[in-house]
Design an enzyme around this catalytic site. Structure first.
Site, PDB file in Angstrom:
ATOM      1  N   HIS A   1       0.863  -1.652  -0.120  1.00  0.00           N
ATOM      2  CA  HIS A   1      -0.428   0.144   0.179  1.00  0.00           C
ATOM      3  C   HIS A   1       0.290   1.267   0.050  1.00  0.00           C
ATOM      4  O   HIS A   1       0.066   2.227  -0.091  1.00  0.00           O
ATOM      5  CB  HIS A   1      -0.898   0.175   0.690  1.00  0.00           C
ATOM      6  CG  HIS A   1      -2.267  -0.978   1.088  1.00  0.00           C
ATOM      7  ND1 HIS A   1      -3.233  -0.818   0.442  1.00  0.00           N
ATOM      8  CD2 HIS A   1      -1.735  -2.616   1.502  1.00  0.00           C
ATOM      9  CE1 HIS A   1      -3.967  -1.781   0.495  1.00  0.00           C
ATOM     10  NE2 HIS A   1      -2.964  -2.574   1.342  1.00  0.00           N
TER      11      HIS A   1
ATOM     12  N   ASP B   1       3.568   9.713  -0.962  1.00  0.00           N
ATOM     13  CA  ASP B   1       2.115   8.633  -0.340  1.00  0.00           C
ATOM     14  C   ASP B   1       2.175   7.528  -1.383  1.00  0.00           C
ATOM     15  O   ASP B   1       2.355   8.003  -2.446  1.00  0.00           O
ATOM     16  CB  ASP B   1       0.826   9.677  -0.350  1.00  0.00           C
ATOM     17  CG  ASP B   1       0.279   9.802   0.730  1.00  0.00           C
ATOM     18  OD1 ASP B   1       0.236   8.100   1.261  1.00  0.00           O
ATOM     19  OD2 ASP B   1      -0.874  10.032   1.751  1.00  0.00           O
TER      20      ASP B   1
HETATM   21  C1  GDG Z   1      -1.901   3.656   3.546  1.00  0.00           C
HETATM   22  C2  GDG Z   1      -1.114   4.707   2.347  1.00  0.00           C
HETATM   23  C3  GDG Z   1      -3.165   4.580   0.421  1.00  0.00           C
HETATM   24  C4  GDG Z   1      -8.949  10.481   7.279  1.00  0.00           C
HETATM   25  N1  GDG Z   1      -8.990  11.150   8.661  1.00  0.00           N
HETATM   26  C5  GDG Z   1     -10.058  10.641   9.187  1.00  0.00           C
HETATM   27  C6  GDG Z   1     -10.652   9.546   8.746  1.00  0.00           C
HETATM   28  N2  GDG Z   1      -9.741   8.980   7.614  1.00  0.00           N
HETATM   29  C7  GDG Z   1      -9.534   8.226   6.269  1.00  0.00           C
HETATM   30  C8  GDG Z   1      -9.304   8.996   4.978  1.00  0.00           C
HETATM   31  C9  GDG Z   1      -9.445   8.456   4.154  1.00  0.00           C
HETATM   32  C10 GDG Z   1      -8.247   7.365   4.489  1.00  0.00           C
HETATM   33  O1  GDG Z   1      -8.113   7.643   6.756  1.00  0.00           O
HETATM   34  C11 GDG Z   1      -7.054   7.830   4.959  1.00  0.00           C
HETATM   35  O2  GDG Z   1      -5.793   6.853   3.341  1.00  0.00           O
HETATM   36  P1  GDG Z   1      -4.708   7.503   2.909  1.00  0.00           P
HETATM   37  O3  GDG Z   1      -4.816   6.728   1.091  1.00  0.00           O
HETATM   38  O4  GDG Z   1      -4.627   9.079   2.914  1.00  0.00           O
HETATM   39  O5  GDG Z   1      -3.313   7.177   4.115  1.00  0.00           O
HETATM   40  P2  GDG Z   1      -2.760   6.207   4.680  1.00  0.00           P
HETATM   41  O6  GDG Z   1      -3.767   5.907   5.924  1.00  0.00           O
HETATM   42  O7  GDG Z   1      -1.272   6.314   5.216  1.00  0.00           O
HETATM   43  O8  GDG Z   1      -3.296   4.295   3.557  1.00  0.00           O
HETATM   44  C12 GDG Z   1      -1.907   5.682   1.284  1.00  0.00           C
HETATM   45  C13 GDG Z   1      -3.868   4.240   1.456  1.00  0.00           C
HETATM   46  O9  GDG Z   1      -2.682   3.461   1.956  1.00  0.00           O
HETATM   47  C14 GDG Z   1      -4.628   2.760   0.842  1.00  0.00           C
HETATM   48  O10 GDG Z   1      -3.793   1.989  -0.259  1.00  0.00           O
HETATM   49  O11 GDG Z   1      -3.615   5.255  -0.115  1.00  0.00           O
HETATM   50  O12 GDG Z   1      -0.824   5.743   0.819  1.00  0.00           O
HETATM   51  O13 GDG Z   1      -0.241   5.290   3.063  1.00  0.00           O
HETATM   52  O14 GDG Z   1     -10.059   7.116   3.691  1.00  0.00           O
HETATM   53  O15 GDG Z   1     -10.853   9.660   4.567  1.00  0.00           O
HETATM   54  N3  GDG Z   1     -11.481   9.008   8.210  1.00  0.00           N
HETATM   55  C15 GDG Z   1     -12.662   8.824   9.334  1.00  0.00           C
HETATM   56  N4  GDG Z   1     -12.383  10.212  10.554  1.00  0.00           N
HETATM   57  C16 GDG Z   1     -11.087  11.312   9.657  1.00  0.00           C
HETATM   58  O16 GDG Z   1     -10.483  11.497  11.081  1.00  0.00           O
HETATM   59  N5  GDG Z   1     -13.291   8.537   9.602  1.00  0.00           N
END
Ligand code: GDG
Length: 466
Positions: free
Chosen positions: A155, A362
């Site tokens: 990921h 990222d």
């Molecule tokens: C890893 C990789 C890759 C965030 N704050 C809240 C909240 N979130 C949710 C977001 C989003 C998720 O968390 C974060 O996803 P990301 O993709 O931005 O980042 P990582 O957590 O680092 O994920 C990344 C991912 O895996 C998938 O393969 O894209 O690059 O690092 O869904 O909405 N959700 C809620 N409250 C919050 O305060 N409910």
């Protein structure tokens, strides 16, 4: 159809509100279709190492979990995974802790995972392993005689060869990765970095998507992850989401809202983002009193020292920006260090004029995709997106920025503030087309389709350096 076995550090919920994240939903759906099993750490601590998994089956899907001891968690999860692999794979060699104890603990927990799962496996299972916590999992499982098709999805980014070679265990880990049958990366760039390592460091041979090295053979390919686009868009339109958004609207007196949402992590570029916002206020006085920046950044990995530092740094910066620019009736920046619900998030995205997504590195970044999916197509907001997010290659209709260029990012914010509705609509429509076409169920089906089709596992399939 073969049964699906998903293996990840944590096991996601299979039903209920907590299942709301796109990935958890997609995996849970795939598991339901294939009456599968999801295996990983329970999130609980035990006094002594667990020997057997706890299983629970609901509607044909089994959750199998094991507890870890504090020492295992410290070395495997907080140590090797999050203080060594995470920074290194995100190009932060300066933060990577190369501690042998961490590596040994990581191997030990991977072995325990494999030993605990092995008795639960059926001969024709498809096993899909997730993320950097489990790079050597297949190798340990193979050592126990497993012949199933084993797939792996990373990921996070895969670092370029020059960086990876700084890791003392790089060769052992890449060799271990080659015990999978299929390895999926987020982007072509990550795939290229892996191929480059195999070719030049491991003396491997590349034949299309097939890589051979260490006497092993693997298919390596990019599978950019998506979100549950239609469902998320629908949630953003819902009455409940609108109610929360209205509350925010009242709080900001209809000013142009800029939103950032990230786990509090040094890879997300938050200090640079705050500085770029400060630069907007410095360089464009017409923004004073007219914009409001809301940053939601729930704490994550609070046991890792670097995460404590970033939190302190952001609090100082936020205080400084507000102290310098706030007026008695205008707070320029609101920084919330707590999680909110997914529905609230959808509503806030929808009413925000600018989605501010500027990670320094990222794997993909799902927030950028969620922000676009949540917009009203008639009056959509603008996405300001870092070129270093994996999704930047797909989302070229966003305003692409270099997050290190603080003045350039401030300029992009200013452009976004004044962008005409026609241009916003065009950009949004283009972004949405990509999101609908490449949603998370398609990602899941693509990966499992390829894994299904790989030939039967051939132990000892001789490669050039066997
Ligand atoms: C890893 C990789 C890759 C965030 N704050 C809240 C909240 N979130 C949710 C977001 C989003 C998720 O968390 C974060 O996803 P990301 O993709 O931005 O980042 P990582 O957590 O680092 O994920 C990344 C991912 O895996 C998938 O393969 O894209 O690059 O690092 O869904 O909405 N959700 C809620 N409250 C919050 O305060 N409910």
């Amino acid at each position: 159809m073969s049964r699906l076995v998903v293996v990840s550090n944590r096991v996601g919920p299979l039903r209920g509100a907590a299942r709301a994240g796109g990935l958890a939903v997609a995996l849970a759906d795939a598991l339901q279709r294939r009456r599968g099993l999801w295996f990983g750490w329970s999130g609980e601590l035990a006094e002594s190492p667990a020997v057997r998994a706890r299983t629970q089956t609901t509607a044909g899907v089994t959750r199998a979990t094991l507890d870890l001891t504090q020492a295992e968690l410290d070395d495997y999860y907080n140590g090797f995974a999050n203080r060594c692999l995470w920074p290194l794979f995100h190009y932060r060699l300066d933060l990577a802790a190369f501690d042998r104890r961490f590596y040994d603990g990581y191997q030990r927990v991977n072995r325990r995972f494999a030993q605990t799962l092995a008795p639960l496996l059926h001969d024709d299972d498809l096993v899909w392993v997730h993320d950097y916590h489990l790079l050597p999992f297949a190798e340990t499982l193979r050592e126990m005689g497993a012949q199933q098709k084993l797939g792996f999805f990373l990921h996070i980014p895969f670092p370029v060869r020059e960086l990876l070679t700084a890791l003392p265990s790089a060769d052992r880990l890449v060799r271990a990765l080659m015990a999978y049958d299929l390895i999926g990366f987020q982007t072509e760039g990550d795939l290229q970095a892996f191929r480059d390592y195999v070719l030049r460091e491991a003396g491997g041979i590349i034949d299309g998507e097939t890589l051979r090295a260490y006497g092993r053979k693997v298919i390596a390919r990019a599978f950019p992850i998506g979100i549950d686009t239609a469902q998320f868009a629908q949630m953003a339109r819902s009455e409940d989401a609108r109610r929360d958004a209205e509350r925010l609207k009242a709080a900001i007196f209809n000013r142009a809202q800029i939103i950032g949402v990230d786990r509090l992590d040094y890879t997300k570029g938050l200090p640079e983002r705050f500085l770029a916002y400060q630069k907007l206020l410095e360089d464009y006085p017409d923004a004073h009193g007219q914009v409001s920046f809301l940053q939601i950044a729930p704490t994550s990995r609070g046991d890792v020292p670097e995460y404590v530092h970033i939190r302190e740094e952001l609090e100082t910066l936020a205080g400084h920006i507000n102290g310098r620019f706030a007026q008695f009736d205008w707070t320029p920046l609101r920084y919330i260090n707590r999680a909110i619900t997914r529905r609230q998030l959808a509503g806030l995205y929808r009413m925000s004029h600018i989605g501010f997504v500027t990670p320094l590195r990222d794997g993909m970044n799902l927030v950028a995709k969620e922000y676009v999916a949540a917009q009203d197509p008639v009056d959509p907001g603008v996405l300001v997106l870092s070129r270093f997010a994996g999704c930047a290659r797909q989302m070229t209709a966003a305003l692409i920025v270099n997050p290190y260029d603080v003045a350039g990012v401030a300029e992009a914010l200013q452009t976004a503030r004044h962008m005409a509705v026609e241009e916003r609509r065009e950009r949004h429509a283009e972004l949405m087309r990509g999101l609908i076409e490449n949603d998370v169920s398609r990602w899941c089906d693509d990966f499992l389709g390829v894994l299904d089709r790989v030939g039967p596992h051939a132990p000892g399939d001789a490669g050039p350096s066997a």
